[in-house]
Design a protein around this motif. Sequence first.
Motif, short mmCIF file in Angstrom:
data_model
loop_
_atom_site.label_atom_id
_atom_site.label_comp_id
_atom_site.label_asym_id
_atom_site.label_seq_id
_atom_site.Cartn_x
_atom_site.Cartn_y
_atom_site.Cartn_z
N TRP A 2 55.83 42.20 28.13
CA TRP A 2 55.36 40.96 27.52
C TRP A 2 54.23 41.26 26.56
O TRP A 2 53.42 42.15 26.80
N GLN A 4 51.49 39.27 23.41
CA GLN A 4 51.04 38.06 22.74
C GLN A 4 50.92 38.34 21.25
O GLN A 4 50.66 39.47 20.84
N GLY A 55 56.07 29.57 21.04
CA GLY A 55 54.91 29.93 21.84
C GLY A 55 54.26 31.22 21.39
O GLY A 55 54.69 31.86 20.45
N GLU A 57 53.69 33.99 23.45
CA GLU A 57 54.14 35.19 24.15
C GLU A 57 55.59 35.51 23.81
O GLU A 57 56.42 34.63 23.67
N MET A 58 55.85 36.82 23.68
CA MET A 58 57.21 37.31 23.48
C MET A 58 57.40 38.56 24.31
O MET A 58 56.45 39.28 24.60
N GLY A 59 58.63 38.83 24.67
CA GLY A 59 58.94 40.00 25.46
C GLY A 59 59.92 40.91 24.75
O GLY A 59 60.68 40.47 23.87
N ASP A 80 61.47 34.93 24.33
CA ASP A 80 60.26 34.16 24.60
C ASP A 80 60.47 33.46 25.94
O ASP A 80 61.43 33.76 26.66
N ARG A 81 59.59 32.54 26.29
CA ARG A 81 59.69 31.87 27.60
C ARG A 81 60.94 30.99 27.70
O ARG A 81 61.32 30.60 28.79
N GLU A 82 61.59 30.71 26.57
CA GLU A 82 62.81 29.88 26.59
C GLU A 82 64.08 30.71 26.65
O GLU A 82 65.17 30.17 26.81
#
Length: 95
Positions: A2, A4, A55, A57-59, A80-82
């Motif tokens: 993860w 930012q 958002g 944060e990205m992974g 991302d979180r989605e």
Amino acid sequence: MWSQRIAAVRGETPSPFVAAAIVGEATSLVTNWGTRGLSFINADLTLVLARLPVGREMGVEADNHVSASGTAVGSAVLFDREGPIGEQRTINLGA
């Protein structure tokens, strides 16, 4: 991994596309790390996005690594979180 969003230029807020490119740069790291550390350096990359990230944060998730004769190809999924947003592919040379 993860991550930012960070500014590529001091004082500038990166656009979602620029942020994805910055985070996607970690593809070389996550696909080329081995028992001796990082054995390859990034020579070229391709970023393919199905959508822009949402958002801060990205992974980056390593998907594949293939190597022969000092050259490696790695691919990772960016998300991302989605959920998934695209892929990053790198061509790497032995360090």
